[in-house]
Design an enzyme around this catalytic site. Structure first.
Site, PDB file in Angstrom:
ATOM      1  N   GLU A 170       0.812  -1.233   0.000  1.00  0.00           N
ATOM      2  CA  GLU A 170       0.000   0.000   0.000  1.00  0.00           C
ATOM      3  C   GLU A 170       0.843   1.281   0.000  1.00  0.00           C
ATOM      4  O   GLU A 170       0.624   2.193   0.792  1.00  0.00           O
ATOM      5  CB  GLU A 170      -0.960  -0.033   1.195  1.00  0.00           C
ATOM      6  CG  GLU A 170      -1.874  -1.261   1.172  1.00  0.00           C
ATOM      7  CD  GLU A 170      -2.725  -1.400   2.415  1.00  0.00           C
ATOM      8  OE1 GLU A 170      -2.775  -0.473   3.229  1.00  0.00           O
ATOM      9  OE2 GLU A 170      -3.361  -2.457   2.585  1.00  0.00           O
ATOM     10  N   ASN A 211       1.926  -5.081  -3.129  1.00  0.00           N
ATOM     11  CA  ASN A 211       0.561  -5.437  -2.750  1.00  0.00           C
ATOM     12  C   ASN A 211      -0.254  -4.182  -2.443  1.00  0.00           C
ATOM     13  O   ASN A 211       0.227  -3.283  -1.731  1.00  0.00           O
ATOM     14  CB  ASN A 211       0.617  -6.331  -1.486  1.00  0.00           C
ATOM     15  CG  ASN A 211      -0.732  -6.909  -1.111  1.00  0.00           C
ATOM     16  OD1 ASN A 211      -1.407  -7.519  -1.943  1.00  0.00           O
ATOM     17  ND2 ASN A 211      -1.126  -6.723   0.143  1.00  0.00           N
ATOM     18  N   HIS A 247     -10.617  -6.187  -1.573  1.00  0.00           N
ATOM     19  CA  HIS A 247     -11.579  -5.940  -0.484  1.00  0.00           C
ATOM     20  C   HIS A 247     -12.752  -5.188  -1.101  1.00  0.00           C
ATOM     21  O   HIS A 247     -12.619  -4.012  -1.455  1.00  0.00           O
ATOM     22  CB  HIS A 247     -10.941  -5.092   0.632  1.00  0.00           C
ATOM     23  CG  HIS A 247      -9.834  -5.762   1.381  1.00  0.00           C
ATOM     24  ND1 HIS A 247     -10.028  -6.876   2.184  1.00  0.00           N
ATOM     25  CD2 HIS A 247      -8.512  -5.482   1.454  1.00  0.00           C
ATOM     26  CE1 HIS A 247      -8.874  -7.244   2.724  1.00  0.00           C
ATOM     27  NE2 HIS A 247      -7.939  -6.429   2.289  1.00  0.00           N
ATOM     28  N   GLU A 277      -6.212 -10.721  -0.827  1.00  0.00           N
ATOM     29  CA  GLU A 277      -6.937 -10.473   0.428  1.00  0.00           C
ATOM     30  C   GLU A 277      -8.454 -10.391   0.208  1.00  0.00           C
ATOM     31  O   GLU A 277      -9.147  -9.635   0.845  1.00  0.00           O
ATOM     32  CB  GLU A 277      -6.460  -9.171   1.075  1.00  0.00           C
ATOM     33  CG  GLU A 277      -4.969  -9.071   1.278  1.00  0.00           C
ATOM     34  CD  GLU A 277      -4.544  -7.821   2.023  1.00  0.00           C
ATOM     35  OE1 GLU A 277      -5.416  -7.119   2.555  1.00  0.00           O
ATOM     36  OE2 GLU A 277      -3.330  -7.540   2.085  1.00  0.00           O
ATOM     37  N   ASP A 279     -12.283 -10.292   0.203  1.00  0.00           N
ATOM     38  CA  ASP A 279     -13.476 -10.477   1.022  1.00  0.00           C
ATOM     39  C   ASP A 279     -14.569  -9.584   0.437  1.00  0.00           C
ATOM     40  O   ASP A 279     -14.280  -8.567  -0.184  1.00  0.00           O
ATOM     41  CB  ASP A 279     -13.254 -10.226   2.528  1.00  0.00           C
ATOM     42  CG  ASP A 279     -12.484  -8.953   2.846  1.00  0.00           C
ATOM     43  OD1 ASP A 279     -11.730  -8.962   3.840  1.00  0.00           O
ATOM     44  OD2 ASP A 279     -12.648  -7.946   2.127  1.00  0.00           O
TER      45      ASP A 279
HETATM   46  O1  G3I Z   1      -3.561  -8.294  19.368  1.00  0.00           O
HETATM   47  C1  G3I Z   1      -4.068  -7.062  19.938  1.00  0.00           C
HETATM   48  C2  G3I Z   1      -4.819  -7.360  21.212  1.00  0.00           C
HETATM   49  O2  G3I Z   1      -3.907  -7.871  22.192  1.00  0.00           O
HETATM   50  C3  G3I Z   1      -5.474  -6.062  21.726  1.00  0.00           C
HETATM   51  O3  G3I Z   1      -6.247  -6.359  22.875  1.00  0.00           O
HETATM   52  C4  G3I Z   1      -6.360  -5.496  20.605  1.00  0.00           C
HETATM   53  C5  G3I Z   1      -7.065  -4.231  21.020  1.00  0.00           C
HETATM   54  O4  G3I Z   1      -6.147  -3.159  20.911  1.00  0.00           O
HETATM   55  O5  G3I Z   1      -5.557  -5.216  19.441  1.00  0.00           O
HETATM   56  C6  G3I Z   1      -5.019  -6.423  18.928  1.00  0.00           C
HETATM   57  O6  G3I Z   1      -4.244  -6.116  17.788  1.00  0.00           O
HETATM   58  C7  G3I Z   1      -5.046  -5.770  16.660  1.00  0.00           C
HETATM   59  C8  G3I Z   1      -4.737  -6.769  15.534  1.00  0.00           C
HETATM   60  O7  G3I Z   1      -5.430  -6.392  14.326  1.00  0.00           O
HETATM   61  C9  G3I Z   1      -5.144  -8.193  15.906  1.00  0.00           C
HETATM   62  O8  G3I Z   1      -6.539  -8.242  16.055  1.00  0.00           O
HETATM   63  C10 G3I Z   1      -4.634  -4.376  16.213  1.00  0.00           C
HETATM   64  O9  G3I Z   1      -5.044  -3.446  17.181  1.00  0.00           O
HETATM   65  C11 G3I Z   1      -5.328  -4.041  14.878  1.00  0.00           C
HETATM   66  O10 G3I Z   1      -4.845  -2.805  14.393  1.00  0.00           O
HETATM   67  C12 G3I Z   1      -4.992  -5.124  13.862  1.00  0.00           C
HETATM   68  O11 G3I Z   1      -5.721  -4.836  12.672  1.00  0.00           O
HETATM   69  C13 G3I Z   1      -5.245  -5.498  11.509  1.00  0.00           C
HETATM   70  C14 G3I Z   1      -4.959  -4.412  10.441  1.00  0.00           C
HETATM   71  O12 G3I Z   1      -4.573  -5.026   9.204  1.00  0.00           O
HETATM   72  C15 G3I Z   1      -3.835  -3.496  10.868  1.00  0.00           C
HETATM   73  O13 G3I Z   1      -2.660  -4.245  10.985  1.00  0.00           O
HETATM   74  C16 G3I Z   1      -6.318  -6.451  11.008  1.00  0.00           C
HETATM   75  O14 G3I Z   1      -6.474  -7.526  11.930  1.00  0.00           O
HETATM   76  C17 G3I Z   1      -5.913  -7.003   9.655  1.00  0.00           C
HETATM   77  O15 G3I Z   1      -6.957  -7.799   9.095  1.00  0.00           O
HETATM   78  C18 G3I Z   1      -5.608  -5.860   8.675  1.00  0.00           C
HETATM   79  O16 G3I Z   1      -5.138  -6.438   7.477  1.00  0.00           O
HETATM   80  C19 G3I Z   1      -4.801  -5.491   6.429  1.00  0.00           C
HETATM   81  C20 G3I Z   1      -3.615  -6.043   5.675  1.00  0.00           C
HETATM   82  O17 G3I Z   1      -2.539  -6.279   6.564  1.00  0.00           O
HETATM   83  C21 G3I Z   1      -3.227  -5.119   4.531  1.00  0.00           C
HETATM   84  N1  G3I Z   1      -4.371  -4.884   3.633  1.00  0.00           N
HETATM   85  C22 G3I Z   1      -5.564  -4.374   4.332  1.00  0.00           C
HETATM   86  C23 G3I Z   1      -5.977  -5.337   5.450  1.00  0.00           C
HETATM   87  C24 G3I Z   1      -7.241  -4.874   6.124  1.00  0.00           C
HETATM   88  O18 G3I Z   1      -7.008  -3.644   6.766  1.00  0.00           O
END
Ligand code: G3I
Length: 360
Positions: A170, A211, A247, A277, A279
């Site tokens: 990105e 990506n 997405h 990715e 969905d």
């Molecule tokens: O693991 C912590 C947990 O311990 C904590 O309690 C909770 C609340 O703060 O946060 C948890 O971490 C979160 C993590 O997902 C796991 O659930 C992060 O805050 C959250 O920011 C993270 O979001 C991810 C996001 O990327 C940012 O990294 C999403 O799961 C993930 O699906 C999303 O994936 C991205 C791809 O990497 C790139 N393309 C877009 C896609 C969707 O945004």
């Protein structure tokens, strides 16, 4: 007159045969690696492996450890996995001299034990950079050293076990410009070329991807992505492919003609395409009409990818069950985006993907 007509006909045939998009001069593309096992008959992975195609999903590392039914379904139905979060910079390299490979190792070990391939995600992104990087006020040289060491350490650890990497994720914003990030500010646009170079040095056999999202069809952002990867390719950066995230919603998705044209133009550069990715998020609660419309989009995208399977070699969904999807936390009121429901039962979307892979 007859001779003249023949001459024109021969010229036209030669022109077609040499057209890079369809003909003899189409640049060679690497064939996808074959997963170690085809899996059980009548599963997505078995049907995909019959066609030399990769079908996969992003993996929630916590669910993999805590939910046996999740792990069983993943291993039964898919032949390639990608970590949803555990290989991101902030998770795998939380402080300057500390790497935490535990969750990533567990996922790669799981994949290997189940004869599955692994995509790595992601080495360089504007998001999920740890505070020690974002607030470090590093010089250009220091930041280059940090990024080099990160890439060399992470890619080097999984050398030969991760067949493809989302090297840069990105980097183009929604206006088609280079997206602001600590890397762009601190190193300049060349951070992208350098990232590919360093990843290639760490694992020369890995297929290296750029990506991004909202660039799956044709249009401003898609053209910006195309021009970025064309430039990388022309400068000799070891880029091997482009990840189209996909997405989408029922109303907002690329036309299949545009998706196909985009895959073809990337292939003409000699680049492989992965749908990385996918969905299809639905307003909740979703009725049968919405679920069937969702299934149609999955069917159309898989069909379009398979129609260009020399280039479009893999399709991964971002998660595979609504039970653990990122969507509800990021798009209030939406969910139900994936091929399996909250109870890990297959949905119409799953049956649609299976039908296409079966050749129906
Ligand atoms: O693991 C912590 C947990 O311990 C904590 O309690 C909770 C609340 O703060 O946060 C948890 O971490 C979160 C993590 O997902 C796991 O659930 C992060 O805050 C959250 O920011 C993270 O979001 C991810 C996001 O990327 C940012 O990294 C999403 O799961 C993930 O699906 C999303 O994936 C991205 C791809 O990497 C790139 N393309 C877009 C896609 C969707 O945004």
């Amino acid at each position: 007159m007859k001779k003249r007509l023949m001459g024109i006909l021969v010229f036209m045939l030669l022109l077609t045969a040499c057209s890079p998009s369809v003909g003899l001069l189409a640049p060679p593309l690497p064939t996808p690696p074959r997963p170690a096992s085809a899996g059980e008959p009548n599963t997505l992975r078995y049907l995909a492996s019959q066609r030399g195609f990769l079908i996969g999903a992003a993996v929630d590392a916590d669910a993999l450890q805590s939910d046996p039914a999740y792990a069983d379904t993943l291993a039964r139905e898919y032949n390639v996995v990608v970590p949803e979060n555990v290989m991101k910079f902030s998770n795998i390299h939380p402080s300057p001299d500390i790497y935490d490979f535990s969750a990533a190792d567990a996922l790669v070990d799981f994949a290997q034990a189940n004869g599955m391939l692994v995509r790595g995600h992601t080495l360089v992104w504007y998001a999920e950079d740890p505070d020690w990087v974002n607030s470090g006020n590093f010089t250009k040289d220091q930041l280059e050293q940090i990024l080099h060491d990160h890439i060399a350490t992470v890619v080097g650890r999984y050398k030969g076990r991760v067949f493809a990497w989302d090297v840069v994720n990105e980097a183009i914003d929604d206006n088609g410009q280079l997206r602001d990030s600590v890397w762009l500010r601190g190193i300049g646009p060349e951070y992208i070329d350098l990232a590919f170079q360093w990843a290639h040095e760490a694992d020369p056999n890995a297929l290296l991807f750029y990506n991004d999202y909202n660039g799956e069809g044709l249009g401003g952002k898609s053209d910006a992505i195309y021009n970025l990867v064309k430039g990388l390719h022309e400068r000799g950066a070891p880029i091997g492919g482009v990840g189209l995230q996909m997405h989408v919603t029922l109303k907002n998705h690329p036309s299949m003609d545009d998706l196909r044209a985009n895959i073809q133009r990337l292939a003409r550069l000699g680049l492989v395409v992965h749908i990385t990715e996918m969905d299809v998020r639905l307003q909740q609660p979703a009725d049968d009409q919405a679920l069937n419309a969702q299934a149609q989009i999955y069917k159309d995208v898989v069909q379009t990818c398979l129609a260009e399977e020399r280039a479009c070699q893999a399709l991964l969904t971002w998660g595979f069950t609504d039970k653990y999807s990122w969507i509800p936390n990021f798009y209030g009121g939406f969910g139900g985006a994936l091929p399996f429901d909250q109870s890990l039962d297959p949905k119409a979307a799953y049956n649609a993907i299976k039908a296409v892979l079966s050749g129906n």
